[in-house]
Design an enzyme around this catalytic site. Structure first.
Site, PDB file in Angstrom:
ATOM      1  NE  ARG A   1      -3.194   0.696  -0.630  1.00  0.00           N
ATOM      2  CZ  ARG A   1      -3.302   0.825  -1.952  1.00  0.00           C
ATOM      3  NH1 ARG A   1      -2.890   1.934  -2.564  1.00  0.00           N
ATOM      4  NH2 ARG A   1      -3.809  -0.136  -2.678  1.00  0.00           N
TER       5      ARG A   1
ATOM      6  CE  LYS B   1      -2.670  28.931  -6.001  1.00  0.00           C
ATOM      7  NZ  LYS B   1      -3.790  29.441  -6.826  1.00  0.00           N
TER       8      LYS B   1
ATOM      9  CE  LYS C   1       1.532  36.020  -5.704  1.00  0.00           C
ATOM     10  NZ  LYS C   1       0.706  34.902  -5.253  1.00  0.00           N
TER      11      LYS C   1
ATOM     12  CD  GLU D   1      -0.664  38.321  -9.077  1.00  0.00           C
ATOM     13  OE1 GLU D   1      -0.278  37.229  -8.625  1.00  0.00           O
ATOM     14  OE2 GLU D   1      -1.509  39.036  -8.506  1.00  0.00           O
TER      15      GLU D   1
ATOM     16  CG  ASP E   1      -3.741  36.340 -11.317  1.00  0.00           C
ATOM     17  OD1 ASP E   1      -3.760  35.114 -11.570  1.00  0.00           O
ATOM     18  OD2 ASP E   1      -4.233  36.832 -10.295  1.00  0.00           O
TER      19      ASP E   1
END
Lengths: 307, 307, 307, 307, 307, 307
Positions: D121, D158, D190, D218, D239
């Site tokens: 597993r 992410k 940003k 950005e 973005d």
């Protein structure tokens, strides 16, 4: 019989260790040990049973002794309670080294009941194990004290793997003292180290290699004792000798060295029954592996306080 | 008296655990425990005394039992020797669970003498501690077996902090079985969890929250036993009852449940002396904290082999 | 559509888990996971870009949902903010298990802007991943509830490596339940374990070896189900069966066992579309690997609050 | 359809990454992740069920794909097998980045059956999770390649907390590329970083503070793009723009900078469906969070080989 | 000579880094380094000597500079004091990057004397080592500033193993800048990487494989510089060249690239004596391994405050 | 000038340490330090640049000294190479403690070129740092040896945080000796410990609390030396005294104690220039913080071997 905690303050702690008592183990070691123990006991899902208790139930519980003995493990228990839940408040009442009788209240914990119940076993496992060691240490200290107040009881490196730092602190809480904490702390020459090397050469080589380290020589026969003292050993370890042979060796040492410069340590097969005889024989130090490797726990429990 | 190692193979291991014996602890846990223990015993400078032995001295040594008992800790000892020096060769001769008599040769280690001497204490600390647990477990197993072969001896969560995984493996090596390994393994409802909740509601809630988990209820009185069985508990824990009260509760359980569906566990104050009575009373399980929290070590030593 | 957070309090949490909701993961596991995640995201130099923000800029930001779903990961996010900067103050507004709609304000963080921006991604990575799992769990719970309110949804061991403790807590937050947390929690007999052993012998051996552990048997055919029930299994796992075959097996189990004593679990190829059919077929448990191994994230973001 | 493993060697790997394929993750990271995963899955007692298999049973099993996709996680699987049992022998047949079809044999493992079953597993959890990421990465790479072969697909930060190193390696195995690995790798300015600072000052300050680091800005509007290019940014992050707006911004960048000196990255809301349009719009880079945060697993299993 | 702390605030910190100074190392790295250092210095028994001080003695002590230099290591020292004893109160007076003269009071610590004495050496070891690095960095910065204010001083990867994160922060505190923090941060093509590959192909391959990463080429000869610039390198590393050769290479770069797009770094054999010449030759960056690998400590001590 | 490696074997190592040389650091400490250093240098993506080298390129490289000095760090370098790639083969040619001249070949590494290049910096960072310490230690040993062959050079606790174990081993490789390794190794009474306690009471209390530990007293004035010797100190630490004052104190000690029973240590402000004077003054031990806190590296490099 004395009251809980009292004997510790007035008798033991003031008598031998400085009045503020023996030192705690380093905090870092406590934190690491408690983190491991909590991970182990909480498991991947946490306390399944605690869920039965409403999350907003708040209460109090007391750590109570169920037997006579000496307390050790306070820092571990405190870290356990705060590790499970930082909002738990602990009122600690008896210091490490304090004497416990059945019913002695060691500490009172208050806060969320779920957290108290979840922390219970880990906190008690530390306290019971370490207090068991402190208690056995104290029994040896007491046994020796009446026979020869100058004799001190030591632990050994025969500790539970991974817990040496905490167990050595428990030994101190019990009123005994620490032998070397690791192979890197002192030189202890045994038969197996000698080979073709004589004791004199071994001591000289050790002194040269590790300036400042204690150099002790394990001796099976009186001749070796004389040889070790002549070689300038800091201490001799009399292994598995009878008290009368110890007595003979002590005389040899005293005759060949200035007072206080060479320590005589008796070790091997020492029990509560025969320890006084070894002390009476004049040993400076008596080291006992059983204190750390075979002490039964001291029984402590957690009682909820009904309001 | 049987030969060392023999009894294990033919008698015990074949009788209860599958013939290849109880499972070892996970390797990862062994590695972590040994790394900690070696760091602890070698200290910052390593073995000061080993320097007295010439670096090219090669030899052999045997791990030998000095007492009767059951072996445990083989993987820990192997990992210790290779952790100190990967060139050490170990010929292991008796499996965990094997029976030892004084003089039984457990293993033979060969390689650099310095490394053998440096590894000695850590390897022995694991073997002595874990074999002590295995041995006490076996004594309980033997005590119970004659009184009631269907009764099994269990450990508890009263283990030495940080060593639970290894101690539970030692319990299996001794022929006993493991109770829950952590708070996350099973539900064990005690008085303190009940509060305003009745047993029936507690069991139902636990069953609903944790499907598949064993739900056990601690009972102080026979009425609670009946209530727990009616509620569908998997097991009842009879705490600190006399054997005759246990016997009464067993009857209550058997009358209210299909065979094998509800386990009866006796716990609290059980000793080698009274364990047979509890077994004879019909308990399925007898759990004993002392096996892990108060077992004295089994005495093993390391003997150099002279060529 | 309900307001954010409301449904959780009045509907779900009160309905199945005890009213205070499912338990959080152990703190120790949260701390370790967050420390790893922060080390990973801050890198060796820390947040290069944060330097553009004046060190004394103070502000507020809100964790806001951008979608419908269930919240999980609260403790991880709290630990992340305090791990980056202990002076950050977090006002948490919705508990794990609470229902989120687009715009729901989960928490408000205030303090140094640099620290808020540095912590943002790690905190969101935890919240989005764990809430994604909780949300998918809830969808399965809802799908099943209408078909058969007695059927419960379970996770599996198919979790993201290293995150099992947190993911299992997220499953609970979603209103589903946990299957065994590790190989050490329960016995699950599969074809590969049987070899020359029959089911009856396997169950008996497992029962004997691991008292108190659930013993479940994976079955591909109805005959195996009967065999497992006769052997005393705690549960049968019906692997990759059609709902109608599951229905047949449920009948077999019910006919051969007392109510509630043997659980029937359906597993393999279960989707949101077919889950109701499996529930309607009478399965007690439906286990779904996808909940933990294939849940997309729930989209949450961090919005600065302009004053 | 190509044979399993073939496409990887002849098509993908030779086309973009150097012919020997993208680099593996650092061994140290693999070891740490596997040790955690094994501890998690073996639990305190190890694999309860494995005990049913005789200890001396030896066999073979194959890791087999059940779907089309790209393999990743080879080092993790190898480390898992050797971590459970160093005597297991693994014959690995398809490299990371290789293409799998249903039935493709990825590896064959031989040795003690108990160990194979215990490792199954954890090994599969790594392979399925990481191959799922590699497969989704490849789908994006393929979608983009036909629209604009010069456009490259990137991952983001992410990632699943604690697994970034392994997931970024899986992205490379899928034929895509890595964006910054941590906050310490590059400057990404940003809106929230700007405050009273203009883009020009922000870029200049970042360039001065972190020589050699990529400085990306950005941008939500074309005017910001021009400003960033004038300021000397290494890249602009567009973005949540439409493809046509991206196209306009690409033109702005190309008009204001030497070829290849300023990269244009499109990000936000990019799916397999619209990725070709973004590529056709001329973006150098397309970054997709879903590759790491929302990839479903690739289904792989372990089949025993009957002899 | 300026007052302690003053020069830092008005001169250095405002001049180059943003006014709030260079960023601290990540907290997580500080915590881990301090925990290791404390474990190392406290040893298994803690501070044997501290026992001589009564447990209830409370006092104050000052961290004082004994030399001219730049402070670094503040967070490490704070973590050390709180790691030894959370009740210690520290009043920190000079920020990292602040200028110290003999007698400058860096911080004042108050609380139990035992804890202050126990923490002393570990706190000072951090401060002296890191301030030594900051000070040497500042000397290079100052040496270069007069010759060419546009030239920046960089560290290298030649750091003390295990302390890179802290040492790079100390470099920043000294007013210098950080080169790549690890092999994963940037591409640096050296002779050994080229083999049969030309510079142009190497740069193209690196650009393709690692979008956004700086690609620097180490050059031994001016021809390589031209080749690297043509190939689109972000920077050239001039290794062990004389200042006049550097000057020639700078001209080559400026002639072939837009201003600010290709950085010129001089490295190898750079000392405080010849650094101005390299700066005057027009290098953008001068990297100096000695700053981290051979800086002597800055002498700081702990003075008790008599009341 | 002797050949590389020769002087070590015939002169130094045979002269003072036992013929097989000073002991290596414990393996466990080496492994932990190397794992940290590799994680630090490989970063999350591994060696970006190594990708330029074909994966199947195999080659050889030599670790070569570029200066005169003493080697240390062999185990760390070996562990680094095997940690990066277990298939690398290292032929190590000069032991720790061996003397190096420019061009001395310390080791030859063969295997995949990518792995060799990736491991290069970490291996060299260990070797250069530790050999720098060994070399400075040797310079002090040589300086002292001519003035007084009975004087030994010691290190202090002023080590780089986290590297003490490795640095103390490097000091031994340099032919010097180790002072206490931690606060738990010996008692060292300083002014700050005395308070209202006299030296006699302090020594007696220390002796009583820590049997077997060296008790050393720091003295600023000759009167304190006499007092310490009378009190039974094992050693006196003469702090910041002139050589002539040291000489006076040595005479005081010799007059009041049996030969070899009380060690005289000089410390504070000792340099290569004045060390002979301190040795000539009769100090048994000279301790020098600079050996570990301010040693510049020894320059070693890695040269590819062209075939």
């Amino acid at each position: 019989m004395t009251d809980a905690g009292t004997r510790a303050d007035t008798d033991f702690l003031g008598g031998t260790w400085p009045s503020s008592g023996p030192p705690d183990p380093p905090l870092e070691a406590v934190r690491a040990a408690v983190a491991r123990a909590l991970a182990e006991d909480l498991g991947p899902l946490g306390d399944l049973t605690a869920l039965l208790v409403p999350a907003d139930d708040v209460g109090r519980a007391r750590v109570v002794s169920r037997a006579d003995g000496v307390l050790a493990g306070r820092l571990c228990a405190l870290e356990t309670f705060s590790g499970v839940d930082p909002t738990l408040v602990v009122d600690w009442r008896i210091p490490d080294g304090g004497w416990l009788a059945p019913g002695s209240v060691v500490a009172e914990v208050s806060g969320p009941m779920r957290s108290i119940l979840t922390a219970e076993r880990t906190a008690l496992n530390f306290l019971c194990h370490l207090s068991g060691i402190a208690t056995l240490a104290r029994h040896f200290v007491d046994a020796v004290a009446t026979a020869n107040p100058a004799t001190r009881v030591l632990d050994t490196r025969k500790t539970t793997p991974g817990l040496r730092v905490l167990e050595k602190a428990a030994v101190r809480a019990g009123g005994a003292w620490n032998h070397r904490a690791s192979l890197s702390d002192a030189v202890l020459v045994k038969d197996n180290h000698l080979g073709r090397l004589g004791i004199a050469e071994a001591v000289a080589s050790a002194r040269r290699s590790w300036p400042g380290a204690m150099v002790e020589v394990e001796c099976d026969r009186p001749e070796q004792v004389s040889e070790a003292v002549e070689a300038g050993a800091s201490a001799v370890l009399l292994d598995n000798m009878t008290p009368s042979l110890v007595s003979e060796c002590v005389a040899l040492v005293r005759a060949r060295s200035a007072p206080g410069t060479v320590l005589v340590e008796a070790s091997g097969g020492i029990t509560l029954a025969n320890a006084p005889a070894y002390a009476a024989a004049g040993a400076d130090l008596i080291s006992v592996g059983a204190i750390t490797h075979s002490a039964p726990i001291l029984d402590l429990g957690l009682d909820l306080v009904e309001d």
